[in-house]
Motif scaffolding. Structure first.
Motif, PDB file in Angstrom:
ATOM      1  N   CYS A 179      -1.246   2.168  -3.132  1.00  0.00           N
ATOM      2  CA  CYS A 179      -0.421   1.928  -1.952  1.00  0.00           C
ATOM      3  C   CYS A 179       1.024   2.338  -2.266  1.00  0.00           C
ATOM      4  O   CYS A 179       1.451   2.336  -3.415  1.00  0.00           O
ATOM      5  CB  CYS A 179      -0.471   0.452  -1.564  1.00  0.00           C
ATOM      6  SG  CYS A 179       0.429   0.076  -0.033  1.00  0.00           S
TER       7      CYS A 179
ATOM      8  N   ASP B 159       3.452   0.636  -1.587  1.00  0.00           N
ATOM      9  CA  ASP B 159       4.178  -0.619  -1.813  1.00  0.00           C
ATOM     10  C   ASP B 159       5.002  -0.564  -3.104  1.00  0.00           C
ATOM     11  O   ASP B 159       4.457  -0.240  -4.171  1.00  0.00           O
ATOM     12  CB  ASP B 159       3.181  -1.788  -1.876  1.00  0.00           C
ATOM     13  CG  ASP B 159       3.886  -3.131  -1.772  1.00  0.00           C
ATOM     14  OD1 ASP B 159       4.720  -3.437  -2.650  1.00  0.00           O
ATOM     15  OD2 ASP B 159       3.598  -3.865  -0.811  1.00  0.00           O
TER      16      ASP B 159
ATOM     17  N   GLY C  21      -1.396   1.732   2.364  1.00  0.00           N
ATOM     18  CA  GLY C  21      -2.771   1.382   2.714  1.00  0.00           C
ATOM     19  C   GLY C  21      -3.815   2.006   1.801  1.00  0.00           C
ATOM     20  O   GLY C  21      -5.014   1.792   1.991  1.00  0.00           O
TER      21      GLY C  21
ATOM     22  N   HIS D 171      -4.118  -3.932  -3.018  1.00  0.00           N
ATOM     23  CA  HIS D 171      -3.346  -5.040  -3.580  1.00  0.00           C
ATOM     24  C   HIS D 171      -3.231  -6.175  -2.579  1.00  0.00           C
ATOM     25  O   HIS D 171      -3.405  -5.987  -1.373  1.00  0.00           O
ATOM     26  CB  HIS D 171      -1.947  -4.565  -3.993  1.00  0.00           C
ATOM     27  CG  HIS D 171      -1.057  -4.177  -2.848  1.00  0.00           C
ATOM     28  ND1 HIS D 171      -0.122  -5.019  -2.314  1.00  0.00           N
ATOM     29  CD2 HIS D 171      -0.981  -3.038  -2.122  1.00  0.00           C
ATOM     30  CE1 HIS D 171       0.508  -4.416  -1.320  1.00  0.00           C
ATOM     31  NE2 HIS D 171       0.001  -3.202  -1.173  1.00  0.00           N
TER      32      HIS D 171
ATOM     33  N   CYS E  55      -0.936  -6.796   1.331  1.00  0.00           N
ATOM     34  CA  CYS E  55      -0.602  -5.411   1.677  1.00  0.00           C
ATOM     35  C   CYS E  55      -0.030  -5.366   3.101  1.00  0.00           C
ATOM     36  O   CYS E  55      -0.681  -5.774   4.060  1.00  0.00           O
ATOM     37  CB  CYS E  55      -1.844  -4.527   1.579  1.00  0.00           C
ATOM     38  SG  CYS E  55      -1.509  -2.787   1.988  1.00  0.00           S
ATOM     39  N   GLY E  56       1.171  -4.828   3.223  1.00  0.00           N
ATOM     40  CA  GLY E  56       1.822  -4.763   4.526  1.00  0.00           C
ATOM     41  C   GLY E  56       1.090  -3.860   5.500  1.00  0.00           C
ATOM     42  O   GLY E  56       1.021  -4.141   6.701  1.00  0.00           O
TER      43      GLY E  56
END
Ligand SMILES: [Zn+2]
Length: 239
Positions: free
Chosen positions: A92, A94, A117, A145, A148-149
């Motif tokens: 991701c 992130d 994602g 993870h 995850c946003g």
């Protein structure tokens, strides 16, 4: 991206067979490299299980906050002409999940593609094919993870039936199948379950992908695994 000598005649022949359709200057250079005798003993010519073992040992060091002392300048000159990554990671975007740190690996060790994602589309697949076919990567890990946003935003957009601005609907479209799979299951936490389903869907996509990666998986020369990184502990759990 820079290359390495192809590890096997099979890979060399495959590449040469497709040379007429290759127009990218970078890949043309690899065709020239590929015409040289295969080295056969590249540092990353290791069994997939060994590559996975190295990653998980590295993650254990990271989680215990006992990373190896690394001199990043070591072998820098050697890396100018070649790279021998032991694994590709689909991670991701992130900022809290940095694969080289999470697996305690140095420059040249990991071939990382990141997208919010951690899903596989054609662009990501092309990069992974480069990693496997040209660089000889023996292992691919799809790494999701916790918290995850991208997954959270997808769950919310689908639940509220709202359309996110800009190109974000593309993210929702890519992650929607995982959310739908999670809904079918009995998990209490939809985001957590969707994160797991998303990793599984994308590892499965790679396992059967054609024409390059699937056959390598079938022959046992390449392994595809899924994992979830826990933001709180730093530990990666294999699925
Ligand atoms: Zn994420």
């Amino acid at each position: 991206m820079c290359g390495r000598h192809l590890a096997s005649p099979m890979r060399r022949n495959l590449l040469l067979a497709g040379a007429s359709s290759i127009t990218l200057a970078g890949l043309s250079r690899h065709v020239a490299v590929a015409a040289q005798p295969a080295s056969g003993n590249a540092p990353n010519s290791i069994p997939p299980a060994e590559a996975l073992d190295r990653l998980m040992q590295g993650n254990a060091r990271y989680a215990a906050n006992t990373p190896s002392n690394k001199d990043y300048s070591a072998d820098r000159a050697a890396r100018v002409s070649a790279q021998y990554p032991i694994a590709a990671i689909v991670g991701c975007a992130d900022s809290r999940v940095a694969p080289e740190l999470a697996f305690d690996q140095g420059p040249g060790d990991l071939f990382v593609v990141r997208v919010a994602g951690n899903f596989v589309n054609d662009d990501i697949l092309a990069s992974l094919e480069y990693g496997v076919e040209i660089l000889g990567v023996p292992l691919i890990m799809v790494l999701g993870h916790t918290q995850c946003g991208a997954v959270t935003a997808t769950v919310k957009a689908l639940k509220d039936r709202t359309r996110l601005p800009g190109h974000l609907p593309e993210l929702v479209r890519a992650l929607k199948p995982a959310v739908q799979m999670a809904k079918v299951g009995h998990g209490e936490d939809l985001v957590e379950q969707a994160t797991i389903e998303n990793v599984k869907l994308n590892t499965n996509r790679l396992i059967v992908s054609r024409p390059l990666i699937g056959p390598y998986v079938k022959s046992g020369r390449v392994k595809i695994v899924g994992g979830v990184y826990d933001l709180a502990t730093g530990k990666v759990t294999l699925l």
